[in-house]
Scaffold this motif. Structure first.
Motif, PDB file in Angstrom:
ATOM      1  N   UNK A  66      14.883 -57.391 -70.229  1.00  0.00           N
ATOM      2  CA  UNK A  66      15.558 -56.101 -70.148  1.00  0.00           C
ATOM      3  C   UNK A  66      15.121 -55.151 -71.250  1.00  0.00           C
ATOM      4  N   UNK A  67      14.935 -55.676 -72.467  1.00  0.00           N
ATOM      5  CA  UNK A  67      14.601 -54.822 -73.607  1.00  0.00           C
ATOM      6  C   UNK A  67      13.845 -55.648 -74.637  1.00  0.00           C
ATOM      7  N   UNK A  68      13.050 -54.956 -75.471  1.00  0.00           N
ATOM      8  CA  UNK A  68      12.254 -55.645 -76.489  1.00  0.00           C
ATOM      9  C   UNK A  68      12.002 -54.704 -77.653  1.00  0.00           C
ATOM     10  N   UNK A  69      11.903 -55.274 -78.859  1.00  0.00           N
ATOM     11  CA  UNK A  69      11.539 -54.497 -80.049  1.00  0.00           C
ATOM     12  C   UNK A  69      10.877 -55.437 -81.041  1.00  0.00           C
ATOM     13  N   UNK A  70       9.919 -54.906 -81.825  1.00  0.00           N
ATOM     14  CA  UNK A  70       9.321 -55.691 -82.899  1.00  0.00           C
ATOM     15  C   UNK A  70      10.354 -55.872 -84.005  1.00  0.00           C
ATOM     16  N   UNK A  71      10.458 -57.086 -84.533  1.00  0.00           N
ATOM     17  CA  UNK A  71      11.466 -57.405 -85.548  1.00  0.00           C
ATOM     18  C   UNK A  71      10.843 -58.161 -86.713  1.00  0.00           C
ATOM     19  N   UNK A  72       9.580 -57.931 -86.992  1.00  0.00           N
ATOM     20  CA  UNK A  72       8.867 -58.607 -88.062  1.00  0.00           C
ATOM     21  C   UNK A  72       7.381 -58.471 -87.834  1.00  0.00           C
ATOM     22  N   UNK A  73       6.596 -59.014 -88.746  1.00  0.00           N
ATOM     23  CA  UNK A  73       5.140 -58.878 -88.635  1.00  0.00           C
ATOM     24  C   UNK A  73       4.572 -59.600 -87.419  1.00  0.00           C
ATOM     25  N   UNK A  74       5.227 -60.662 -86.959  1.00  0.00           N
ATOM     26  CA  UNK A  74       4.746 -61.351 -85.756  1.00  0.00           C
ATOM     27  C   UNK A  74       5.900 -61.749 -84.840  1.00  0.00           C
ATOM     28  N   UNK A  75       7.058 -61.173 -85.063  1.00  0.00           N
ATOM     29  CA  UNK A  75       8.267 -61.575 -84.343  1.00  0.00           C
ATOM     30  C   UNK A  75       8.845 -60.396 -83.576  1.00  0.00           C
ATOM     31  N   UNK A  76       9.422 -60.684 -82.409  1.00  0.00           N
ATOM     32  CA  UNK A  76      10.084 -59.676 -81.598  1.00  0.00           C
ATOM     33  C   UNK A  76      11.488 -60.149 -81.259  1.00  0.00           C
ATOM     34  N   UNK A  77      12.353 -59.201 -80.948  1.00  0.00           N
ATOM     35  CA  UNK A  77      13.668 -59.539 -80.411  1.00  0.00           C
ATOM     36  C   UNK A  77      13.669 -59.096 -78.952  1.00  0.00           C
ATOM     37  N   UNK A  78      14.137 -59.991 -78.079  1.00  0.00           N
ATOM     38  CA  UNK A  78      14.020 -59.790 -76.639  1.00  0.00           C
ATOM     39  C   UNK A  78      15.377 -59.993 -75.987  1.00  0.00           C
ATOM     40  N   UNK A  79      15.682 -59.168 -75.012  1.00  0.00           N
ATOM     41  CA  UNK A  79      16.856 -59.362 -74.164  1.00  0.00           C
ATOM     42  C   UNK A  79      16.351 -59.800 -72.803  1.00  0.00           C
ATOM     43  N   UNK A  80      16.788 -60.959 -72.341  1.00  0.00           N
ATOM     44  CA  UNK A  80      16.310 -61.447 -71.050  1.00  0.00           C
ATOM     45  C   UNK A  80      17.078 -62.665 -70.609  1.00  0.00           C
ATOM     46  N   UNK A  81      16.663 -63.222 -69.489  1.00  0.00           N
ATOM     47  CA  UNK A  81      17.321 -64.423 -68.981  1.00  0.00           C
ATOM     48  C   UNK A  81      16.314 -65.302 -68.248  1.00  0.00           C
ATOM     49  N   UNK A  82      16.602 -66.588 -68.274  1.00  0.00           N
ATOM     50  CA  UNK A  82      15.811 -67.552 -67.525  1.00  0.00           C
ATOM     51  C   UNK A  82      16.271 -67.576 -66.080  1.00  0.00           C
ATOM     52  N   UNK A  83      15.490 -68.199 -65.232  1.00  0.00           N
ATOM     53  CA  UNK A  83      15.860 -68.330 -63.827  1.00  0.00           C
ATOM     54  C   UNK A  83      17.177 -69.099 -63.714  1.00  0.00           C
ATOM     55  N   UNK A  84      18.168 -68.491 -63.086  1.00  0.00           N
ATOM     56  CA  UNK A  84      19.462 -69.122 -62.923  1.00  0.00           C
ATOM     57  C   UNK A  84      20.325 -69.121 -64.167  1.00  0.00           C
ATOM     58  N   UNK A  85      19.833 -68.523 -65.259  1.00  0.00           N
ATOM     59  CA  UNK A  85      20.569 -68.529 -66.513  1.00  0.00           C
ATOM     60  C   UNK A  85      21.309 -67.230 -66.753  1.00  0.00           C
TER      61      UNK A  85
END
Length: 611
Positions: free
Chosen positions: A523-542
């Motif tokens: 749903x959404x993503x942003x960089x949160x460090x030099x090699x890290x991101x924060x992600x909003x999402x879901x797995x199949x059925x989750x």
């Protein structure tokens, strides 16, 4: 496990394996082993908070084939630096040809082993087992992590030595194999650093430091491992867009086997003569590469000294390194920005932590004359780009009192709001990126310095439509949320620039790879460090979740955060001490360090950091 550790201390994993009969911490030799039949899987040990060195046991006399294979697999998960105990389960020839550093295969669970039929060389003198499991990831000989899937099946062959009358493994796959939890206990993710080849900081003109995450064995002198890794050069995926300041052939001085900081937190690195005649500026860059790298491993290293040719080449501390190169994780944003309920841009000091009143930004984006659905603030915080409320037009203007909006720099012909412009994003050298989702002409576009004729960015092998774009602070990596048949995935690409016509470069995004292979919706993503991101999402059925991911597709230790539902946007900064913000059905929320989500405003508003 995570290379980016800004905003919190890394929890050190451990494994307490106590065997009362043995009286020491062991991996093999104490359990009851079958003499025949199928070998049971090597169970991955649950992670625990206690730091414990784990050592393997050598094979006991007259151990049957099943116990030899079991002991060998368990020895692979020990803290033996050179796998010397694991080699005792091999014949001399197999030990010489086996290269454990060639790769690490990570399975969902510990490898199972199915007993096969004797090979028929001489009756009863050889045996084979098939190692099985489901692949999760691989780590190659450059220590680079890559998600993997599918089944794993490799054969291990044993022979019965007539002289010693002991069973030993004489044929086996290269590399090592282990379960996921053993991998998490044994390995840690660390950023090593190089410099962007074609981008510099727009603010000071410094080279941009680029993180290259790798995995090293956590309790096998990781500091020396990381120094050697930096000297060996960048991983293959990153190599086309970065450079190292170390001269070709530079290595640790012969005979140096371990590196340790002194009581002043200064690490002296002796190099071979290939580095003996470099200039001071180049030496400072070399020292900065190592300092950035080792501080990703441990914050206790505060200074790097390089020696070669019998003398000191240079010495560099944290303050001096910051003047040599720029890093996104070291640049604190001055303000946190919001698109308020009236669709204009407001801001508050980032140090206020979400507790201060927000004021309109100077200029056209804050005066309310034009309404906006999304905004990207330049990293120098002197200007911003805004997409109009209907998604059709993109404007760029400065934060100067009385500044006009001017003409649109880009227009989309998409028929609906969802088929028009994405939220724009700025890179470190002041270029503006945005995707046009018009089904008739979908494009990824770059506007140099936020102006002029847009450059269409080539995206070979892109399969799907770009729904979101986020460029890393280093300017050489880009995160794309791509929609394919109703499923959204997060892909990381490498930005390559080449000479074009006139002063317009040719720009492409190469070797896209998944950072969230287990998610089917992002749903959404942003960089949160030099090699890290924060992600909003879901797995199949989750259920939907907010989590950190590494750009190589691994999951850092911080992992999943407190849950939110119906999240529409997420705001994070590469500078790790700033809190996260999210927009959801509950309004605008923020996540102070070490606590749960808190409501900042009950009415929906979009938060954003520069970039």
């Amino acid at each position: 496990m995570g290379a980016d550790r800004e905003g919190g201390n890394r929890r050190t994993p451990g494994r307490a394996v106590a065997y009362a009969v043995c009286g020491v911490v062991l991996l093999a030799g104490c359990a009851s082993m079958p003499d025949s039949g199928d070998l049971q899987g090597v169970e991955s040990t649950p992670r625990q908070d206690t730091q414990v060195r784990v050592f393997a046991m050598p094979p006991r006399d007259d151990a049957p084939p099943s116990e030899i294979v079991q002991g060998f697999l368990e020895a692979l998960t020990s803290d033996d630096p050179s796998y010397s105990t694991a080699r005792q389960y091999l014949t001399s020839e197999a030990s010489r040809s086996w290269e454990p550093e060639q790769s690490t295969t990570v399975l969902a669970d510990g490898p199972g082993a199915e007993a096969g039929r004797p090979g028929g060389r001489d009756e009863g003198d050889d045996y084979s087992f098939t190692l099985t499991g489901t692949k999760v990831a691989t780590v190659d000989d450059q220590q680079s992590y890559a998600p993997a899937s599918g089944g794993y099946a490799k054969t291990v062959h044993l022979t019965h030595d007539k002289k010693t009358e002991q069973w030993r493994i004489d044929a086996l796959p290269q590399g090592v194999v282990m379960g996921k939890s053993d991998f998490q206990r044994n390995y840690m993710s660390v950023n090593k650093y190089y410099f962007a080849s074609d981008t510099k900081s727009a603010t000071y003109g410094q080279p941009m430091a680029v993180a290259d995450p790798v995995y090293v064995r956590e309790r096998v002198d990781p500091m020396t491992q990381m120094v050697r890794s930096v000297l060996n050069g960048p991983t293959s995926w990153l190599r086309p867009v970065v450079r190292s300041s170390f001269p070709t052939g530079a290595a640790l001085k012969k005979g140096v086997t371990a590196l340790t900081p002194d009581d002043q937190n200064k690490l002296t690195v002796p190099l071979n003569d290939k580095a003996a005649h470099i200039g001071r500026a180049k030496c400072d860059e070399m020292a900065a590469q190592l300092l950035f790298t080792l501080q990703s491993l441990t914050p206790t290293v505060e200074e790097i000294a390089l020696r070669a040719g019998g003398g000191q080449l240079c010495s560099l501390n944290e303050r001096e390194a910051a003047a040599v190169a720029a890093r996104g994780s070291e640049t604190r944003p001055e303000y946190l920005y919001f698109i308020d309920g009236h669709h204009k841009l407001v801001r508050m000091a980032s140090s206020a932590g979400g507790n201060a009143e927000a004021d309109p930004v100077p200029g056209a984006l804050g005066d309310g004359a034009k309404t906006f659905r999304s905004v990207a603030v330049a990293r120098d915080e002197h200007s911003a780009a805004g997409v109009a409320l209907d998604g059709k037009t993109l404007y760029v203007t400065s934060f100067t009192a009385g500044a006009s909006l001017g003409e649109a720099v880009l227009q989309s012909a998409g028929k609906t709001e969802d088929d028009r412009l994405t939220t724009p994003t700025w890179d470190a050298q002041g270029d503006l990126w945005v995707a046009d989702r018009d089904p008739a002409d979908p494009r990824l576009l770059l506007l140099q310095k936020g102006a002029g004729q847009p450059i269409e960015v080539l995206t070979p092998r892109l399969d799907g439509r770009i729904d979101a774009v986020r460029v890393a602070a280093d300017g050489v990596r880009i995160a794309l949320v791509v929609d394919k048949d109703g499923k959204q995935s997060l892909l990381i690409g490498r930005i390559e620039r080449a000479a074009g016509s006139g002063d317009r470069p040719s720009v492409s995004v190469q070797e896209l790879r998944s950072a969230t292979p287990e998610l089917e919706q992002v749903t959404a993503v942003a960089w949160a460090g030099d090699s890290r991101l924060v992600v909003v999402g879901r797995e199949s059925g989750g259920v939907e979740q907010v989590q950190y991911v590494q750009c190589d597709g691994s999951i850092p230790e911080s992992g999943t955060m407190p849950g939110l539902t119906e999240v529409t946007s997420i705001a994070a900064s590469e500078y790790g001490e700033t809190p996260l913000f999210a927009t959801s059905k509950d309004g605008l929320l923020w996540l102070p360090g070490g606590s749960g989500w808190r409501t900042l405003k009950e009415t929906s508003s979009v938060a954003l950091y520069p970039g």
